[in-house]
Design a protein around this motif. Structure first.
Motif, PDB file in Angstrom:
ATOM      1  N   ARG A 236     -13.767 -12.301  58.554  1.00 27.80           N
ATOM      2  CA  ARG A 236     -13.774 -11.494  57.317  1.00 27.80           C
ATOM      3  C   ARG A 236     -12.337 -11.154  56.915  1.00 27.80           C
ATOM      4  O   ARG A 236     -11.972 -11.248  55.747  1.00 27.80           O
ATOM      5  CB  ARG A 236     -14.548 -10.174  57.543  1.00 27.80           C
ATOM      6  CG  ARG A 236     -16.019 -10.366  57.750  1.00 27.80           C
ATOM      7  CD  ARG A 236     -16.791  -9.062  57.491  1.00 27.80           C
ATOM      8  NE  ARG A 236     -16.556  -8.024  58.477  1.00 27.80           N
ATOM      9  CZ  ARG A 236     -17.258  -7.873  59.590  1.00 27.80           C
ATOM     10  NH1 ARG A 236     -18.246  -8.705  59.864  1.00 27.80           N
ATOM     11  NH2 ARG A 236     -17.004  -6.894  60.423  1.00 27.80           N
TER      12      ARG A 236
ATOM     13  N   THR B  98     -17.292   0.472  55.331  1.00 27.90           N
ATOM     14  CA  THR B  98     -16.406  -0.317  54.466  1.00 27.90           C
ATOM     15  C   THR B  98     -15.268  -0.919  55.285  1.00 27.90           C
ATOM     16  O   THR B  98     -14.924  -2.098  55.119  1.00 27.90           O
ATOM     17  CB  THR B  98     -15.830   0.586  53.350  1.00 27.90           C
ATOM     18  OG1 THR B  98     -16.917   1.184  52.648  1.00 27.90           O
ATOM     19  CG2 THR B  98     -14.976  -0.211  52.389  1.00 27.90           C
TER      20      THR B  98
ATOM     21  N   LYS C 158     -19.928   5.969  55.481  1.00 27.01           N
ATOM     22  CA  LYS C 158     -19.831   4.880  54.511  1.00 27.01           C
ATOM     23  C   LYS C 158     -18.428   4.250  54.539  1.00 27.01           C
ATOM     24  O   LYS C 158     -18.273   3.033  54.421  1.00 27.01           O
ATOM     25  CB  LYS C 158     -20.134   5.422  53.113  1.00 27.01           C
ATOM     26  CG  LYS C 158     -20.212   4.350  52.054  1.00 27.01           C
ATOM     27  CD  LYS C 158     -20.538   4.958  50.705  1.00 27.01           C
ATOM     28  CE  LYS C 158     -20.382   3.919  49.609  1.00 27.01           C
ATOM     29  NZ  LYS C 158     -20.462   4.523  48.285  1.00 27.01           N
TER      30      LYS C 158
ATOM     31  N   GLY D 193     -20.277   0.357  44.368  1.00 30.01           N
ATOM     32  CA  GLY D 193     -19.833   1.763  44.362  1.00 30.01           C
ATOM     33  C   GLY D 193     -18.352   1.896  44.644  1.00 30.01           C
ATOM     34  O   GLY D 193     -17.903   2.984  45.029  1.00 30.01           O
TER      35      GLY D 193
ATOM     36  N   VAL E  31     -22.995  -1.218  53.107  1.00 29.48           N
ATOM     37  CA  VAL E  31     -21.763  -1.366  52.336  1.00 29.48           C
ATOM     38  C   VAL E  31     -22.018  -2.093  51.024  1.00 29.48           C
ATOM     39  O   VAL E  31     -21.176  -2.063  50.141  1.00 29.48           O
ATOM     40  CB  VAL E  31     -20.677  -2.124  53.125  1.00 29.48           C
ATOM     41  CG1 VAL E  31     -20.223  -1.334  54.326  1.00 29.48           C
ATOM     42  CG2 VAL E  31     -21.148  -3.507  53.518  1.00 29.48           C
ATOM     43  N   PHE E  32     -23.170  -2.735  50.912  1.00 35.84           N
ATOM     44  CA  PHE E  32     -23.465  -3.446  49.681  1.00 35.84           C
ATOM     45  C   PHE E  32     -24.365  -2.652  48.749  1.00 35.84           C
ATOM     46  O   PHE E  32     -24.929  -3.172  47.813  1.00 35.84           O
ATOM     47  CB  PHE E  32     -24.116  -4.801  49.991  1.00 35.84           C
ATOM     48  CG  PHE E  32     -23.104  -5.840  50.372  1.00 35.84           C
ATOM     49  CD1 PHE E  32     -22.004  -6.085  49.580  1.00 35.84           C
ATOM     50  CD2 PHE E  32     -23.249  -6.565  51.536  1.00 35.84           C
ATOM     51  CE1 PHE E  32     -21.072  -7.030  49.926  1.00 35.84           C
ATOM     52  CE2 PHE E  32     -22.323  -7.526  51.894  1.00 35.84           C
ATOM     53  CZ  PHE E  32     -21.228  -7.755  51.087  1.00 35.84           C
ATOM     54  N   LYS E  33     -24.519  -1.382  49.066  1.00 33.48           N
ATOM     55  CA  LYS E  33     -25.325  -0.530  48.196  1.00 33.48           C
ATOM     56  C   LYS E  33     -24.449   0.585  47.663  1.00 33.48           C
ATOM     57  O   LYS E  33     -23.673   1.176  48.410  1.00 33.48           O
ATOM     58  CB  LYS E  33     -26.518   0.068  48.962  1.00 33.48           C
ATOM     59  CG  LYS E  33     -27.482  -0.996  49.477  1.00 33.48           C
ATOM     60  CD  LYS E  33     -28.132  -1.742  48.337  1.00 33.48           C
ATOM     61  CE  LYS E  33     -28.927  -2.938  48.848  1.00 33.48           C
ATOM     62  NZ  LYS E  33     -29.323  -3.833  47.758  1.00 33.48           N
ATOM     63  N   GLY E  34     -24.576   0.818  46.368  1.00 33.43           N
ATOM     64  CA  GLY E  34     -23.750   1.845  45.751  1.00 33.43           C
ATOM     65  C   GLY E  34     -24.093   3.214  46.236  1.00 33.43           C
ATOM     66  O   GLY E  34     -23.351   4.120  46.148  1.00 33.43           O
TER      67      GLY E  34
ATOM     68  N   ASP F 201     -20.504  -7.371  45.023  1.00 31.71           N
ATOM     69  CA  ASP F 201     -21.888  -6.934  44.889  1.00 31.71           C
ATOM     70  C   ASP F 201     -21.988  -5.997  43.693  1.00 31.71           C
ATOM     71  O   ASP F 201     -21.463  -4.886  43.725  1.00 31.71           O
ATOM     72  CB  ASP F 201     -22.320  -6.208  46.177  1.00 31.71           C
ATOM     73  CG  ASP F 201     -23.764  -5.772  46.104  1.00 31.71           C
ATOM     74  OD1 ASP F 201     -24.612  -6.587  45.737  1.00 31.71           O
ATOM     75  OD2 ASP F 201     -24.040  -4.594  46.424  1.00 31.71           O
TER      76      ASP F 201
ATOM     77  N   ALA G 297     -16.554  -3.816  57.111  1.00 30.55           N
ATOM     78  CA  ALA G 297     -16.778  -4.943  56.204  1.00 30.55           C
ATOM     79  C   ALA G 297     -15.464  -5.615  55.826  1.00 30.55           C
ATOM     80  O   ALA G 297     -15.388  -6.827  55.664  1.00 30.55           O
ATOM     81  CB  ALA G 297     -17.509  -4.464  54.950  1.00 30.55           C
TER      82      ALA G 297
ATOM     83  N   PRO H 112     -25.255  -3.265  58.175  1.00 32.34           N
ATOM     84  CA  PRO H 112     -24.284  -3.924  57.294  1.00 32.34           C
ATOM     85  C   PRO H 112     -24.647  -3.803  55.822  1.00 32.34           C
ATOM     86  O   PRO H 112     -23.785  -3.756  54.956  1.00 32.34           O
ATOM     87  CB  PRO H 112     -24.325  -5.384  57.738  1.00 32.34           C
ATOM     88  CG  PRO H 112     -24.953  -5.380  59.081  1.00 32.34           C
ATOM     89  CD  PRO H 112     -25.851  -4.197  59.141  1.00 32.34           C
ATOM     90  N   ALA H 113     -25.951  -3.721  55.551  1.00 30.33           N
ATOM     91  CA  ALA H 113     -26.384  -3.674  54.155  1.00 30.33           C
ATOM     92  C   ALA H 113     -25.867  -2.432  53.448  1.00 30.33           C
ATOM     93  O   ALA H 113     -25.749  -2.423  52.222  1.00 30.33           O
ATOM     94  CB  ALA H 113     -27.898  -3.718  54.092  1.00 30.33           C
TER      95      ALA H 113
END
Lengths: 258, 374
Positions: free
Chosen positions: A84, B286, B282, A94, B371-374, A169, B289, B368-369
């Motif tokens: 990564r 990040t 969060k 966000g 970080v892909f959600k606002g 995303d 990620a 992991p999901a």
């Protein structure tokens, strides 16, 4: 040319109690440097799962994932962060900026992970912010920035790692139409002018025109109607509209500029 | 590295206040409980520990210093004749009654010493001198018990078991574990105050000659002098502490309170640090990620915990110092020796980083999901 991302026969199954829920059921996809690909489809179709696997933050159940030529599908939890870091930049819906760091420090954090520190990092962060039009915002905290400015800081941060691949995303979902276009123009420039492979998951019909290729995911599979945009194969708007009704409405409604 | 840990702590002042309040509370709680425990332990055996003696000679079956049984003082000469004994002195420690000016009776423990002996008792004198004990009816007491015994100033006269006693000096910090204060007098006067026969003593304190083997001298005295037991000072100190600690409810209660203080303190710190980490979950997702290895994220979390520990410790010790200082004027002895202060620093650091490790396990298992959600 070697694809930046190549996935073959990709499957991902989640366990929910005793039941198994397939999220991806055999996906083949290649994304090349200089290409902007959009993943579209209804909620729960597997877009984010596919993006997560391509971003090496989720392991597939089976299949092959090659990132910049390296097979990552079977890499360990310790090896994936390095992939990564070396090859992938992320842009989130966000923004995911660190609220306690200034815009410049947010960018420096990525540079720090890459081993660039001190005055060199500060200079580079300043340059990157200038590239996204935020040259004077180095010392501003995210809370003092508009949504569009935050997303541009996030793009600068993603670029700080000098990645071959940028995964985004819903990067425009929290932005008004004008700002969304500005951000998308940047994403397109990343692909076309800087040669990055850019993959964007979106529900936002307003940004479809920026795609070189649009892939529609349904029920964990690439839908046969997937095609290219004006620069290639096209996905007819009538295929997209059922999934983006609310966004189309937004698109047609003028939003105040950021 | 951008100052993420420091900023995470200091950016939100309310959160910082909550975090530090939790740690300060834990530090003060533990210091007070452990300080009470230390104070309890030290106080129970303070007479023995400050005696300056190497060996204590007692009658048979004496469980602790306050329960000595009188025996013939002729044994003093037998002890002095034992090879390896440099000096031996008589000592009385005995319960008796003190009469206040208002007529109320108080129980005290009379301590009879030889004022010409180099024995360092009484210690910590803030008024008068040991030599003043040679004056008629002279006694010395601790200033903390002035109110309890109805004493206002030097020279005042009182009665101990119907006999006159004049205050000639005050000490500071000589507390009795029981509610009966120590009152120092000459050996002869103490015999009268405690109604002990004038040919009897309660203890014999022995100084061993330089170079002599302590254990050998102890054995020699036990062999040469009949119907006595001989303890080293440390043995007798431990016996006294053990008696109060484990055969009275008070000792167990203090011990339990100290253990509970540690547990509650740790839980408070763990909750506080855990909540601080969760507030930034969060962001840690990040970071991961972005490609940060786990050790990078751990470093941020542990640095946060360490900064919290140092600040919480410093503030906690300031508050604790006030509490300890206030306790000096009250009935309960809370002690904060420097060893405990240093140990408390490492304990705070350990608690905070330990709690951080608990929260790290949560970060390690981040979905992991997220970080892909606002």
């Amino acid at each position: 040319m070697q694809p930046a991302i190549a996935v073959r026969e990709l499957t991902k199954t989640y366990a929910e109690g005793a039941a198994s829920v397939p999220a991806l059921r055999g996906v083949d996809l290649e994304v090349h440097p200089g290409e902007l690909v959009m993943l579209v489809g209804p909620s729960g179709s597997g877009k984010t799962t596919l993006l997560s696997i391509m971003g090496c933050i989720l392991s597939p159940t089976s299949g092959s994932v090659r990132i910049a030529g390296k097979e990552t599908g079977q890499m360990t939890e310790k090896e994936l962060p390095q992939i990564r870091l070396e090859h992938i930049g992320f842009v989130f819906q966000g923004f995911n900026l660190f609220p306690t760091l200034t815009a410049g420090e947010n960018v420096e954090l990525m540079l720090d992970l890459k081993g660039v520190r001190g005055p060199a990092a500060a200079r580079r962060a300043q340059e990157l912010l200038a590239q996204v039009g935020l040259g004077g915002k180095y010392a501003s905290f995210p809370s003092d920035l508009s949504g569009g400015q935050k997303q541009r800081v996030a793009i600068a941060r993603a670029l700080a790692g000098d990645p071959e691949i940028v995964l985004a995303d819903e990067p425009t979902a929290s932005l008004d139409s004008h700002t969304g276009r500005t951000v998308m123009e940047m994403m397109r420039d990343l692909a076309h002018e800087r040669g990055r492979a850019v993959v964007i998951v979106t529900h936002d019909a307003r940004v479809m025109e920026f795609a070189d290729r649009t892939i529609r995911i349904e029920d964990g599979l690439i839908a046969p109607s997937a095609g290219e945009s004006a620069s290639g194969r096209d996905v007819p708007l009538e295929h997209i509209r059922p999934h983006f009704g609310e966004y189309v409405h937004n698109w047609l409604t003028p939003q105040p500029a950021q | 590295m951008p100052p993420l840990a420091r900023r995470n702590l200091f950016h939100d002042k309310i959160r910082l206040t909550v975090t530090l309040t939790g740690i300060v509370f834990a530090v003060v709680l533990i210091v007070v409980e452990l300080g009470l425990f230390v104070g309890f332990t030290v106080t129970t055996s303070s007479l023995v520990d400050h005696s300056g003696a190497d060996l204590w000679v007692t009658s048979k079956h004496v469980p602790y210093v306050e329960l000595g049984v009188p025996f013939s003082e002729r044994k003093l000469y037998q002890v002095r004749a034992v090879p390896g004994v440099a000096d031996a002195q008589k000592l009385i420690v005995r319960w008796t009654d003190w009469k206040r000016p208002d007529g109320r009776q108080e129980s005290v423990q009379i301590v009879g010493i030889n004022p010409d002996d180099p024995m360092p008792m009484p210690w910590n004198l803030v008024a008068g001198s040991v030599a003043d004990l040679k004056k008629p009816d002279a006694v010395i007491m601790d200033e903390v018990y002035k109110e309890k015994l109805g004493v206002k100033e030097l020279g005042e006269l009182f009665e101990i078991r119907g006999k006159r006693a004049r205050i000639v000096g005050f000490t500071r910090g000589i507390r009795s574990f029981t509610t009966s204060p120590y009152v120092f007098a000459t050996f002869k006067r103490a015999q009268e105050y405690a109604s002990i026969n004038d040919d009897q003593t309660v203890f014999i304190l022995v100084k061993v000659a330089p170079g002599a083997d302590l254990k050998q001298v102890q054995a020699n005295i036990a062999d040469s002098v009949k119907d006595v037991e001989v303890f080293t000072s440390s043995e007798f100190s431990r016996m006294t502490q053990f008696y109060w600690m484990f055969t009275t409810g008070a000792g167990v209660a203090v011990l339990l309170a100290a253990v509970l203080g540690l547990v509650v303190g740790f839980v408070v710190v763990a909750q506080t640090i855990y909540a601080t980490t969760m507030d930034h979950l969060k962001e840690f997702g990040t970071l991961k990620a972005m490609g940060a290895p786990n050790r990078y994220v751990y470093k941020v979390i542990l640095t946060q915990a360490a900064i919290s520990a140092v600040l919480g410790y410093a503030l906690g010790m300031v508050v604790s110092a006030f509490v300890v200082h206030a306790s000096q004027k009250g009935g309960a002895a809370i002690l904060l020796p420097w060893q405990m202060a240093i140990g408390m620093f490492f304990l705070t650091l350990l608690m905070c980083t330990g709690a951080a490790l608990v929260s790290i396990s949560k970060v390690t298992r981040l979905d992991p999901a997220m970080v892909f959600k606002g």
